[in-house]
Motif scaffolding. Structure first.
Motif, mmCIF file in Angstrom:
data_model
loop_
_atom_site.group_PDB
_atom_site.id
_atom_site.type_symbol
_atom_site.label_atom_id
_atom_site.label_comp_id
_atom_site.label_asym_id
_atom_site.label_seq_id
_atom_site.Cartn_x
_atom_site.Cartn_y
_atom_site.Cartn_z
ATOM 1 N N LYS A 108 0.788 -1.133 0.049
ATOM 2 C CA LYS A 108 -0.002 0.027 -0.023
ATOM 3 C C LYS A 108 0.784 1.228 0.132
ATOM 4 O O LYS A 108 1.936 1.692 0.883
ATOM 5 N N ILE A 109 0.581 2.141 -0.924
ATOM 6 C CA ILE A 109 1.099 3.498 -0.963
ATOM 7 C C ILE A 109 0.243 4.604 -0.648
ATOM 8 O O ILE A 109 -0.803 4.687 -1.286
ATOM 9 N N SER A 110 0.311 5.263 0.233
ATOM 10 C CA SER A 110 -0.664 6.028 1.072
ATOM 11 C C SER A 110 -0.778 7.300 -0.162
ATOM 12 O O SER A 110 0.021 7.543 -0.745
ATOM 13 N N SER A 111 -2.157 7.791 0.043
ATOM 14 C CA SER A 111 -2.345 8.923 -0.626
ATOM 15 C C SER A 111 -1.345 10.040 -0.638
ATOM 16 O O SER A 111 -1.303 10.477 -1.438
ATOM 17 N N VAL A 112 -0.978 10.054 0.628
ATOM 18 C CA VAL A 112 0.041 11.421 0.831
ATOM 19 C C VAL A 112 1.338 11.195 0.085
ATOM 20 O O VAL A 112 1.718 12.047 -0.621
ATOM 21 N N ASP A 113 1.887 10.057 0.195
ATOM 22 C CA ASP A 113 3.144 9.781 -0.468
ATOM 23 C C ASP A 113 2.608 9.719 -2.037
ATOM 24 O O ASP A 113 3.654 9.972 -2.624
ATOM 25 N N PHE A 114 1.571 9.197 -2.545
ATOM 26 C CA PHE A 114 1.355 9.331 -3.987
ATOM 27 C C PHE A 114 1.239 10.476 -4.542
ATOM 28 O O PHE A 114 1.780 10.689 -5.386
ATOM 29 N N LYS A 115 0.798 11.368 -3.802
ATOM 30 C CA LYS A 115 0.383 12.917 -4.295
ATOM 31 C C LYS A 115 1.777 13.557 -3.975
ATOM 32 O O LYS A 115 1.899 14.457 -4.919
ATOM 33 N N ALA A 116 2.372 13.265 -3.177
ATOM 34 C CA ALA A 116 3.864 13.860 -2.854
ATOM 35 C C ALA A 116 4.720 13.600 -3.954
ATOM 36 O O ALA A 116 5.556 14.332 -4.523
ATOM 37 N N LEU A 117 4.602 12.207 -4.480
ATOM 38 C CA LEU A 117 5.489 11.587 -5.647
ATOM 39 C C LEU A 117 5.026 12.355 -6.877
ATOM 40 O O LEU A 117 5.838 12.909 -7.818
ATOM 41 N N LEU A 118 4.018 12.651 -7.402
ATOM 42 C CA LEU A 118 3.267 13.382 -8.434
ATOM 43 C C LEU A 118 3.642 14.851 -8.397
ATOM 44 O O LEU A 118 4.009 15.240 -9.368
ATOM 45 N N LYS A 119 3.664 15.198 -7.298
ATOM 46 C CA LYS A 119 4.175 16.649 -7.256
ATOM 47 C C LYS A 119 5.556 17.032 -7.572
ATOM 48 O O LYS A 119 6.080 17.957 -8.186
ATOM 49 N N GLN A 120 6.379 15.959 -6.982
ATOM 50 C CA GLN A 120 7.887 15.971 -7.274
ATOM 51 C C GLN A 120 8.037 15.526 -8.654
ATOM 52 O O GLN A 120 9.168 15.979 -9.297
ATOM 53 N N ARG A 121 7.545 14.679 -9.225
ATOM 54 C CA ARG A 121 7.765 14.030 -10.475
ATOM 55 C C ARG A 121 6.233 14.299 -11.397
ATOM 56 O O ARG A 121 5.686 13.233 -11.806
ATOM 57 N N PRO A 122 5.949 15.259 -11.926
ATOM 58 C CA PRO A 122 5.040 15.592 -12.884
ATOM 59 C C PRO A 122 4.849 14.736 -14.033
ATOM 60 O O PRO A 122 4.073 14.376 -14.761
ATOM 61 N N ASP A 123 6.144 14.492 -14.561
ATOM 62 C CA ASP A 123 6.486 13.562 -15.803
ATOM 63 C C ASP A 123 5.899 12.336 -15.419
ATOM 64 O O ASP A 123 5.621 11.485 -16.823
ATOM 65 N N LEU A 124 5.250 11.963 -14.308
ATOM 66 C CA LEU A 124 4.637 10.470 -14.297
ATOM 67 C C LEU A 124 3.356 10.531 -14.707
ATOM 68 O O LEU A 124 2.842 9.421 -14.686
ATOM 69 N N TYR A 125 2.614 11.658 -14.792
ATOM 70 C CA TYR A 125 1.388 11.464 -15.185
ATOM 71 C C TYR A 125 0.863 10.702 -16.486
ATOM 72 O O TYR A 125 0.069 9.871 -16.392
ATOM 73 N N PRO A 126 1.665 10.882 -17.535
ATOM 74 C CA PRO A 126 1.496 9.787 -18.682
ATOM 75 C C PRO A 126 1.398 8.443 -18.375
ATOM 76 O O PRO A 126 0.794 7.576 -18.873
#
Length: 230
Positions: A108-126
């Motif tokens: 399980k990856i918490s929603s907090v960690d998940f959102k932090a990752l996307l904020k740090q790495r917006p290139d992951l959205y695709p």
């Protein structure tokens, strides 16, 4: 279970393998391992999305309950399958129930960690959009089969989906086995176990599958795929 043991299981997902290596390391490091008993709830319909999950061992059942109180099974998530991402993107509650169908382990990856990752790495959205698109395509396939396929076609489609996984993880070869009961298949198809048993026997006579207690073995993947369209 050690991380070195978990990594090969996660790599069964073609989607997960496509992620940048540093992101894979970050996800694995941030994830927490959860152990659940058979029947234990992972999350319930209308719960807020609190994380992204991956099945490490065992199997998770995704389902809803009809107005008559009958469980409607949508699919099972096998080892290597990720689920729970939709609520993390749209911020809406869970759209279905998720239960451990047998003793299982989940990352399980918490929603907090998940959102932090996307904020740090917006290139992951695709990458995550591709996962979401796979869900949409599967949903459209369900809609198509409901309106246009015979019960035999629907059965073949569900067998294929369960064998391939929602993420089409691995090529299906002769001898690929699938652990599932006829009762479970009947629940997925809104049919009776007797009717499903009859269709499975027909498929066995056509040398498409072998039927064993609680298990199906795929013998002819190409023919199974063709029968999905009837």
């Amino acid at each position: 279970m050690q991380l070195d043991t978990i990594r090969p299981i996660l790599s069964q997902s073609s989607w997960f393998k496509s992620l940048p290596q540093d992101v894979i390391e970050q996800l694995v490091t941030a994830a927490k391992l959860k152990r659940l008993d058979a029947g234990q709830l992972v999350y319930q319909k209308h719960d807020l999305g609190d994380g992204l999950f991956c099945v490490v061992s065992g199997r998770v059942r995704l389902s809803n309950v009809t107005l008559e109180g009958k469980e409607l099974i949508l699919t099972w998530m096998q080892p290597g399958s990720w689920f729970g991402e939709i609520s993390l993107f749209d911020g809406l509650p869970r759209a279905h129930d998720a239960h451990a169908d047998e003793p299982c382990e989940l990352l399980k990856i918490s929603s907090v960690d998940f959102k932090a990752l996307l904020k740090q790495r917006p290139d992951l959205y695709p990458h995550f959009m591709r996962l979401l698109c796979q869900r949409i395509r599967t949903t459209f396939a369900f809609i198509d089969e409901t309106g246009s396929l015979s019960l035999k076609g629907k059965l073949c489609g569900r067998i294929l989906l369960l064998a391939e996984g929602l993420e089409h993880q691995a090529p299906i070869e002769r001898g690929t086995s699938l652990s599932i009961s006829q009762e479970s298949l009947a629940l997925m198809l809104h049919s009776s176990r007797q009717t499903v048993n009859k269709l499975l026997q027909e498929l066995q006579q056509q040398a498409v599958i072998e039927v064993h207690y609680g298990q199906l073995i795929i013998l002819d993947h190409a023919k199974l795929k063709t029968l999905c369209q009837i």
